[in-house]
Design an enzyme around this catalytic site. Structure first.
Site, mmCIF file in Angstrom:
data_model
loop_
_atom_site.group_PDB
_atom_site.id
_atom_site.type_symbol
_atom_site.label_atom_id
_atom_site.label_comp_id
_atom_site.label_asym_id
_atom_site.label_seq_id
_atom_site.Cartn_x
_atom_site.Cartn_y
_atom_site.Cartn_z
ATOM 1 N N LYS A 111 -42.652 -57.573 -25.307
ATOM 2 C CA LYS A 111 -43.685 -58.465 -24.775
ATOM 3 C C LYS A 111 -44.916 -57.646 -24.428
ATOM 4 C CE LYS A 111 -43.378 -56.938 -20.347
ATOM 5 N NZ LYS A 111 -44.483 -56.259 -19.619
ATOM 6 N N PRO A 117 -40.198 -48.863 -27.609
ATOM 7 C CA PRO A 117 -40.269 -47.690 -26.725
ATOM 8 C C PRO A 117 -39.941 -48.084 -25.286
ATOM 9 C CG PRO A 117 -42.209 -47.817 -28.147
ATOM 10 C CD PRO A 117 -41.474 -49.112 -28.316
ATOM 11 N N ALA A 131 -42.546 -48.000 -21.373
ATOM 12 C CA ALA A 131 -43.867 -48.142 -21.979
ATOM 13 C C ALA A 131 -44.543 -49.461 -21.651
ATOM 14 C CB ALA A 131 -43.755 -47.984 -23.498
ATOM 15 N N GLY A 132 -43.938 -50.272 -20.771
ATOM 16 C CA GLY A 132 -44.568 -51.529 -20.373
ATOM 17 C C GLY A 132 -44.361 -52.678 -21.330
ATOM 18 N N LEU A 133 -43.377 -52.551 -22.238
ATOM 19 C CA LEU A 133 -43.156 -53.571 -23.267
ATOM 20 C C LEU A 133 -41.918 -54.428 -23.010
ATOM 21 C CD1 LEU A 133 -44.048 -51.395 -26.390
ATOM 22 C CD2 LEU A 133 -45.481 -53.131 -25.294
ATOM 23 N N GLY A 192 -38.679 -53.860 -23.055
ATOM 24 C CA GLY A 192 -37.529 -53.748 -23.943
ATOM 25 C C GLY A 192 -36.197 -53.885 -23.230
ATOM 26 N N GLY A 193 -36.034 -53.233 -22.096
ATOM 27 C CA GLY A 193 -34.775 -53.309 -21.369
ATOM 28 C C GLY A 193 -34.494 -54.709 -20.855
ATOM 29 N N SER A 194 -35.531 -55.377 -20.355
ATOM 30 C CA SER A 194 -35.372 -56.750 -19.864
ATOM 31 C C SER A 194 -35.036 -57.697 -21.005
ATOM 32 C CB SER A 194 -36.656 -57.208 -19.161
ATOM 33 O OG SER A 194 -36.896 -56.443 -18.004
ATOM 34 N N SER A 195 -35.676 -57.498 -22.148
ATOM 35 C CA SER A 195 -35.388 -58.329 -23.312
ATOM 36 C C SER A 195 -33.952 -58.125 -23.781
ATOM 37 C CB SER A 195 -36.367 -58.005 -24.441
ATOM 38 O OG SER A 195 -36.172 -58.851 -25.546
ATOM 39 N N ASP A 232 -38.413 -59.158 -15.190
ATOM 40 C CA ASP A 232 -38.909 -59.761 -16.434
ATOM 41 C C ASP A 232 -37.833 -60.496 -17.221
ATOM 42 O OD1 ASP A 232 -41.477 -58.845 -15.989
ATOM 43 O OD2 ASP A 232 -41.287 -57.090 -17.289
#
Length: 288
Positions: free
Chosen positions: A11, A92, A95-97, A99-102, A134
């Site tokens: 995201k 990554p 990195a503020g994207l 990924g772990g929450s997704s 998130d």
């Protein structure tokens, strides 16, 4: 069904406002978030215990991994024997994207399908928000205004006729440290984004020029070289450029057409990754 495969998207925070610090220690935020077609790949297999096999050895394999935490939390509320999580990381981390929450949200999604679990809306959202701020967002349609500490998700309808260029330097940034250094005198006061009207792509482009991230000043203060990335995106024609989450990724929003990615070659620090993405809309998790 003994196994299931899923794709967990990244995201970006189109804008991020920090409204204040809450009594529970978290920060009250308002953010417009959008999922993009950069995916982690997840394979879930029925098993008698919870375990994970990840292609990135730097990530933990215990309960501090959000994908594992999601499986543990769901099992505590709805019994199932276990699961083997195969995780192919492409987003990554640090990195503020998101990924772990997704990953966590899509483990919840997948386990409910794999074991035919039917949690009520309140139950699955409680589990998701307990895993990470998130995570509830990734149970929705991938376009939302989020509030609270991230657990309040109001789905919206945004246009997707644009491209997103992500630039991620080889730098992991601690979200907790960024929030800890935030001075509320730095936060910007602005009129709220008006989203009651239909958001056409032309109106979105006008709104995009007002997008900002309250955490940018903290991160750029600690890592001033990152300002070069934002400048490169703007000089290459981005409608807007901003940091996603607490960094270190910066994104640019571009009109469709033309190749932009190649123009960054040789102008970035070695190890910096560039992704060309599109916004995507998700099928919301079926909440009872």
């Amino acid at each position: 069904m003994d196994e299931i495969s899923l794709k967990a998207p990244a995201k970006i925070n189109l804008y991020l406002k920090v409204l204040g610090k809450r009594p529970d220690g978290y920060h009250e935020i308002e953010s417009m978030m959008q999922t993009i077609d950069l995916y982690d790949e997840i394979k879930l297999e029925k098993a008698n215990s919870i375990e994970i096999d990840c292609n990135d050895p730097s990530l933990p394999s215990d309960g501090s991994n959000l994908a594992v935490r999601a499986a543990i939390a769901l099992k505590e509320r709805f019994y199932f024997p276990g699961v083997k999580i195969g995780l192919n990381k492409r987003i990554p981390h640090g990195a503020g994207l998101g990924g772990g929450s997704s990953d966590a949200a899509f483990v919840l999604r997948g386990l409910c399908r794999l074991y035919e679990l039917s949690p009520k809306s309140k139950e699955i959202l409680e589990i998701a928000s307990g895993i990470g701020s998130d995570v509830p967002f990734f149970l929705g349609n991938g376009q939302a205004i989020v509030g609270g500490r991230g657990e309040k998700v109001h789905s919206i309808d945004l246009p997707t006729e644009y491209r997103v260029i992500l630039i991620t330097p080889p730098l992991e940034i601690s979200t907790a440290e960024v929030y800890g250094k935030l001075k509320f005198s730095l936060t910007k006061k602005s009129e709220p984004f008006l989203l009651k009207k239909k958001i056409t792509i032309s109106r979105f482009n006008k709104l995009a020029k007002r997008f900002y991230n309250d955490l940018e000043e903290v991160v750029l203060g600690e890592h001033p070289d990152l300002a070069k990335i934002k400048g490169l995106l703007k000089s290459n024609g981005a409608v807007t450029s901003a940091m996603s989450g607490s960094g270190s990724t910066f994104f640019g929003i571009f009109h469709l057409g033309g190749e932009v990615k190649a123009e960054f070659k040789g102008r970035l620090t070695p190890g910096t990754r560039v992704f060309s993405c599109k916004p995507v809309v998700l099928a919301p998790f079926n909440l009872n």
